[in-house]
Write a protein that holds these residues in place. Structure first.
Motif, PDB file in Angstrom:
ATOM      1  N   THR A 213       1.293  -1.343   0.329  1.00  0.00           N
ATOM      2  CA  THR A 213      -0.194  -0.138  -0.482  1.00  0.00           C
ATOM      3  C   THR A 213       0.701   1.165   0.316  1.00  0.00           C
ATOM      4  O   THR A 213       1.691   1.762   0.638  1.00  0.00           O
ATOM      5  CB  THR A 213      -1.122   0.228   0.973  1.00  0.00           C
ATOM      6  N   LYS A 214       0.558   1.826  -0.832  1.00  0.00           N
ATOM      7  CA  LYS A 214       1.503   3.672  -1.213  1.00  0.00           C
ATOM      8  C   LYS A 214       0.427   4.842  -0.999  1.00  0.00           C
ATOM      9  O   LYS A 214       1.031   5.974   0.014  1.00  0.00           O
ATOM     10  CB  LYS A 214       1.854   3.741  -2.217  1.00  0.00           C
ATOM     11  N   ALA A 215      -0.530   4.624  -0.696  1.00  0.00           N
ATOM     12  CA  ALA A 215      -1.361   5.646  -1.029  1.00  0.00           C
ATOM     13  C   ALA A 215      -2.858   5.169  -0.806  1.00  0.00           C
ATOM     14  O   ALA A 215      -3.071   4.280  -0.266  1.00  0.00           O
ATOM     15  CB  ALA A 215      -1.890   6.290  -1.925  1.00  0.00           C
ATOM     16  N   ILE A 216      -3.259   6.593   0.107  1.00  0.00           N
ATOM     17  CA  ILE A 216      -4.695   6.137   0.314  1.00  0.00           C
ATOM     18  C   ILE A 216      -5.305   7.449  -0.944  1.00  0.00           C
ATOM     19  O   ILE A 216      -5.010   8.715  -0.649  1.00  0.00           O
ATOM     20  CB  ILE A 216      -5.455   6.487   1.362  1.00  0.00           C
ATOM     21  N   LEU A 217      -6.480   7.074  -1.356  1.00  0.00           N
ATOM     22  CA  LEU A 217      -7.373   8.242  -2.154  1.00  0.00           C
ATOM     23  C   LEU A 217      -8.881   8.225  -2.162  1.00  0.00           C
ATOM     24  O   LEU A 217      -9.501   7.447  -2.642  1.00  0.00           O
ATOM     25  CB  LEU A 217      -7.276   7.512  -3.619  1.00  0.00           C
ATOM     26  N   PRO A 218      -8.986   9.139  -0.925  1.00  0.00           N
ATOM     27  CA  PRO A 218     -10.722   9.421  -0.858  1.00  0.00           C
ATOM     28  C   PRO A 218     -11.440   9.745  -1.698  1.00  0.00           C
ATOM     29  O   PRO A 218     -10.799  10.835  -2.774  1.00  0.00           O
ATOM     30  CB  PRO A 218     -10.705   9.481   0.765  1.00  0.00           C
ATOM     31  N   VAL A 219     -12.359   9.904  -1.679  1.00  0.00           N
ATOM     32  CA  VAL A 219     -13.205  10.793  -3.388  1.00  0.00           C
ATOM     33  C   VAL A 219     -14.344  11.424  -1.569  1.00  0.00           C
ATOM     34  O   VAL A 219     -14.945  10.636  -1.414  1.00  0.00           O
ATOM     35  CB  VAL A 219     -14.127   9.823  -4.060  1.00  0.00           C
ATOM     36  N   HIS A 220     -14.667  13.036  -2.198  1.00  0.00           N
ATOM     37  CA  HIS A 220     -15.383  13.490  -1.376  1.00  0.00           C
ATOM     38  C   HIS A 220     -16.914  13.114  -2.022  1.00  0.00           C
ATOM     39  O   HIS A 220     -17.321  14.601  -3.243  1.00  0.00           O
ATOM     40  CB  HIS A 220     -15.203  15.250  -1.139  1.00  0.00           C
ATOM     41  N   LEU A 221     -17.553  12.371  -1.730  1.00  0.00           N
ATOM     42  CA  LEU A 221     -18.850  11.228  -2.585  1.00  0.00           C
ATOM     43  C   LEU A 221     -19.299  13.134  -2.792  1.00  0.00           C
ATOM     44  O   LEU A 221     -20.995  12.740  -1.876  1.00  0.00           O
ATOM     45  CB  LEU A 221     -18.912  10.517  -2.374  1.00  0.00           C
ATOM     46  N   PHE A 222     -20.623  13.149  -3.940  1.00  0.00           N
ATOM     47  CA  PHE A 222     -21.489  14.162  -4.208  1.00  0.00           C
ATOM     48  C   PHE A 222     -21.588  15.544  -2.969  1.00  0.00           C
ATOM     49  O   PHE A 222     -22.664  16.651  -3.079  1.00  0.00           O
ATOM     50  CB  PHE A 222     -22.460  13.309  -3.687  1.00  0.00           C
ATOM     51  N   GLY A 223     -20.039  15.920  -2.945  1.00  0.00           N
ATOM     52  CA  GLY A 223     -19.857  17.226  -2.519  1.00  0.00           C
ATOM     53  C   GLY A 223     -19.552  16.682  -0.861  1.00  0.00           C
ATOM     54  O   GLY A 223     -19.647  18.489  -0.596  1.00  0.00           O
ATOM     55  N   GLN A 224     -19.993  15.887  -0.087  1.00  0.00           N
ATOM     56  CA  GLN A 224     -19.309  15.552   1.602  1.00  0.00           C
ATOM     57  C   GLN A 224     -18.018  15.429   1.256  1.00  0.00           C
ATOM     58  O   GLN A 224     -18.036  14.327   0.908  1.00  0.00           O
ATOM     59  CB  GLN A 224     -20.440  14.592   1.804  1.00  0.00           C
ATOM     60  N   PRO A 225     -17.379  16.120   1.949  1.00  0.00           N
ATOM     61  CA  PRO A 225     -15.804  15.586   2.759  1.00  0.00           C
ATOM     62  C   PRO A 225     -15.516  13.973   3.684  1.00  0.00           C
ATOM     63  O   PRO A 225     -17.524  14.134   3.752  1.00  0.00           O
ATOM     64  CB  PRO A 225     -15.618  16.765   3.503  1.00  0.00           C
ATOM     65  N   ALA A 226     -15.310  13.053   2.594  1.00  0.00           N
ATOM     66  CA  ALA A 226     -14.572  11.692   3.996  1.00  0.00           C
ATOM     67  C   ALA A 226     -14.296  12.566   4.950  1.00  0.00           C
ATOM     68  O   ALA A 226     -13.428  13.425   5.649  1.00  0.00           O
ATOM     69  CB  ALA A 226     -13.365  11.109   3.188  1.00  0.00           C
ATOM     70  N   PRO A 227     -14.292  11.633   5.966  1.00  0.00           N
ATOM     71  CA  PRO A 227     -13.902  11.623   7.456  1.00  0.00           C
ATOM     72  C   PRO A 227     -12.073  12.179   7.375  1.00  0.00           C
ATOM     73  O   PRO A 227     -11.162  10.561   7.492  1.00  0.00           O
ATOM     74  CB  PRO A 227     -14.206  10.598   7.537  1.00  0.00           C
ATOM     75  N   MET A 228     -11.401  13.315   6.939  1.00  0.00           N
ATOM     76  CA  MET A 228     -10.199  13.315   6.612  1.00  0.00           C
ATOM     77  C   MET A 228      -9.676  13.773   7.549  1.00  0.00           C
ATOM     78  O   MET A 228      -8.261  12.702   7.542  1.00  0.00           O
ATOM     79  CB  MET A 228      -9.308  15.058   5.844  1.00  0.00           C
TER      80      MET A 228
END
Ligand SMILES: *Cc1c(COP(=O)(O)O)cnc(C)c1O
Length: 369
Positions: free
Chosen positions: A125-140
């Motif tokens: 594993t090198k990276a995490i690629l979260p998406v802020h889906l539909f305009g809502q931030p992921a739990p960063m």
């Protein structure tokens, strides 16, 4: 009353004079690629997001590809991401030769379930690629905490969430780097393709600048194998005009989402759930109901726009089906069959919105009978 899911023409008409004069001034300038508007937009987006650097590219997909490439992520590497997104999220990972590892979603927000990330981390594993889906931030905060403990890179796919914030900080500034799209339907959309990477990492920004121009920092001297992926002056000039209106448009989206929530509550349909420590920008207003097909048919019969985002989770797409046939992600596999979007755009009138909510209410009543 015919109501589209999104009305791009209404957006243009609301700014027609400003946009036309920006376009005309580019056309008469003789400067069409990587000119003063691109430079100015990069600075304005960096300031807006609260990062030191922003580098523009040809589209949001390239933003992801060039960012992954600039980090040296490639064959043999794994990147953890969500199965519930536009295809480009996973495609970019595969395009650089790395392997997407899909982690199931959280049922309330539809974003990646951070509690399930650690189980999927391996030596590769090198990276995490979260998406802020539909305009809502992921739990960063949770995601950055995991990334720090395992020494992973975090790249935000913020294509649907420009202007959204998490604990007072804007998307684009929450990970190590972030990718934006200016596709016409996005909250900040041009009249063609466009993309941007934001970061505080000077070396990374420099590498992306070289990659986007055929691997060269000096014209006709190419130090690495790169891409041709640049934002053009016309789009940059248009986006600079629109950036000045982004906050008021996002606020209009929030007000309308709140109004839908009030109009539709108590009718047996699941409404969007916005987290408490964030500001959602409602790129799409998403509802969930087990009888989706009947609802959509009812909306279509009444000429009300609606859309399915997305008809398949990424690991069930034909391009990935064989490779991922043995994984089962129960939450997304239940959710994706039941969600749909109804019309929401900044220029939507109260009258249009009242009509959509009333007609949807009638459809829901018929279904209950
Ligand atoms: C739109 C989008 C992209 C891709 O952007 P393009 O500009 O269309 O290439 C990537 N990820 C997500 C989540 C998107 O919504």
């Amino acid at each position: 009353m015919k109501i589209p899911l999104i009305d791009l023409r209404a957006g243009y008409l609301s700014l027609q004079d400003e946009i036309n004069s920006a376009v005309t001034s580019v056309l008469s300038s003789g400067n069409y690629i990587l000119g003063p508007n691109v430079q100015a937009l990069e600075k304005e987006i960096a300031d807006y997001c609260g990062t030191k650097f922003a580098v523009s590219v040809a589209n949001g997909t390239d933003a992801l590809v060039l960012c992954l490439d600039a980090y040296g992520i490639g064959p043999g590497d794994e990147v953890i991401t969500t199965p519930y997104s536009f295809f480009a999220t996973a495609e970019a990972i595969s395009r650089v030769g790395a392997t997407p590892v899909f982690v199931d979603i959280d049922e309330a927000s539809y974003n990646i379930d951070y509690k399930k990330i650690e189980n999927s981390i391996t030596k590769r594993t090198k990276a995490i690629l979260p998406v802020h889906l539909f305009g809502q931030p992921a739990p960063m905060d949770n995601i950055m905490d995991i990334a720090n403990r395992y020494n992973l890179i975090v790249i935000e796919d913020a294509c649907q969430a420009i202007g959204a914030s998490f604990r007072g900080r804007k998307t684009g500034s929450l990970g190590h780097a972030a990718c934006f799209s200016f596709f016409p339907t996005k909250n900040l959309g041009g009249y063609g393709d466009g993309g941007m990477i934001t970061t505080n990492n000077e070396e990374l920004a420099g590498r992306i600048r070289i990659l986007r121009a055929h691997g060269s920092s000096k014209k006709y001297y190419n130090s690495i194998i790169g891409y041709n992926s640049r934002l053009d002056e016309l789009q940059a000039a248009i986006l600079r005009v629109k950036l000045g209106h982004l906050d008021s448009w996002n606020e209009a989206r929030r007000v309308k989402a709140e109004r839908y929530n009030n109009l539709l509550q108590g009718q047996g349909i699941k409404l969007p759930e916005a987290g408490s420590e964030l500001e959602h920008v409602y790129h799409l207003y998403i509802l969930r109901h087990p009888k989706r097909a009947e609802i959509i048919e009812g909306l279509q019969n009444r000429q009300i726009g609606c859309g399915i985002y997305y008809p398949l989770p990424l690991h069930r797409q034909e391009a990935y089906m064989l490779e991922y046939s043995d994984i089962y992600l129960p939450v997304v596999e239940a959710v994706y069959k039941e969600t749909f979007a109804i019309p929401l755009f900044p220029e939507m009138t109260d009258e249009q919105q009242t009509f959509v909510a009333a007609e949807l209410g009638k459809i829901l009543e018929e279904i209950e009978r």
